[in-house]
Design a protein around this motif. Structure first.
Motif, short mmCIF file in Angstrom:
data_model
loop_
_atom_site.label_atom_id
_atom_site.label_comp_id
_atom_site.label_asym_id
_atom_site.label_seq_id
_atom_site.Cartn_x
_atom_site.Cartn_y
_atom_site.Cartn_z
N LYS A 1 1.31 7.08 -6.53
CA LYS A 1 0.19 7.95 -6.90
C LYS A 1 0.45 9.40 -6.49
O LYS A 1 0.13 10.33 -7.23
CB LYS A 1 -1.11 7.47 -6.25
N LEU A 2 1.01 9.61 -5.30
CA LEU A 2 1.22 10.97 -4.81
C LEU A 2 2.40 11.66 -5.48
O LEU A 2 2.51 12.88 -5.46
CB LEU A 2 1.42 10.96 -3.30
N LEU B 1 0.78 4.13 -2.80
CA LEU B 1 0.46 5.49 -2.37
C LEU B 1 1.57 6.47 -2.79
O LEU B 1 1.28 7.56 -3.28
CB LEU B 1 0.25 5.53 -0.86
N ILE C 1 0.82 -1.21 0.00
CA ILE C 1 0.00 0.00 0.00
C ILE C 1 0.86 1.26 0.00
O ILE C 1 0.53 2.26 -0.62
CB ILE C 1 -1.01 -0.01 1.18
N TRP C 2 2.02 1.23 0.68
CA TRP C 2 2.87 2.41 0.74
C TRP C 2 3.53 2.69 -0.61
O TRP C 2 3.68 3.86 -0.99
CB TRP C 2 3.91 2.27 1.83
#
Length: 110
Positions: A51-52, A48, A44-45
């Motif tokens: 995406k960021l 994330l 998930i990290w």
């Protein structure tokens, strides 16, 4: 309209340009790169962070944060200008500060 000879000349010119064509070769480490990407940990990290880190997302999030900060600062403009006299007087009482005795405490003797 163009003559049939002009059109046929263009066609032969295009076909002659394809004579030296060869099959494209892949880089020697292409398979290893693809396998590495496939076996990469997609937690998930990592997702994330991916995406960021995109410029459109980063810029839009920065603008949203700036707009929220501006809105909060401008929504109550008088709050920062008026000192709270109750807090000041409470501090003066706690530290035994009296305006009339202040010069006496720092009196310089000859």
């Amino acid at each position: 309209m163009k003559d049939k000879t002009e059109i046929s000349e263009k066609i032969t010119e295009v076909l002659n340009s394809l004579e030296g064509i060869q099959r494209a070769t892949a880089s020697p480490f292409l398979f290893e790169k693809m396998q590495g990407r496939r076996n990469e940990d997609n937690g998930i990290w990592n997702i994330l962070a991916y995406k960021l880190s995109r410029p459109a997302v980063a810029i839009s999030l920065s603008l949203v944060i700036l707009l929220v900060n501006t809105w909060l600062l401008l929504s109550n403009p008088d709050a920062g200008n008026v000192p709270n006299t109750d807090q000041i007087s409470d501090l003066a009482i706690d530290y035994h500060f009296d305006a009339s005795t202040a010069p006496e405490q720092n009196m310089i003797l000859p």
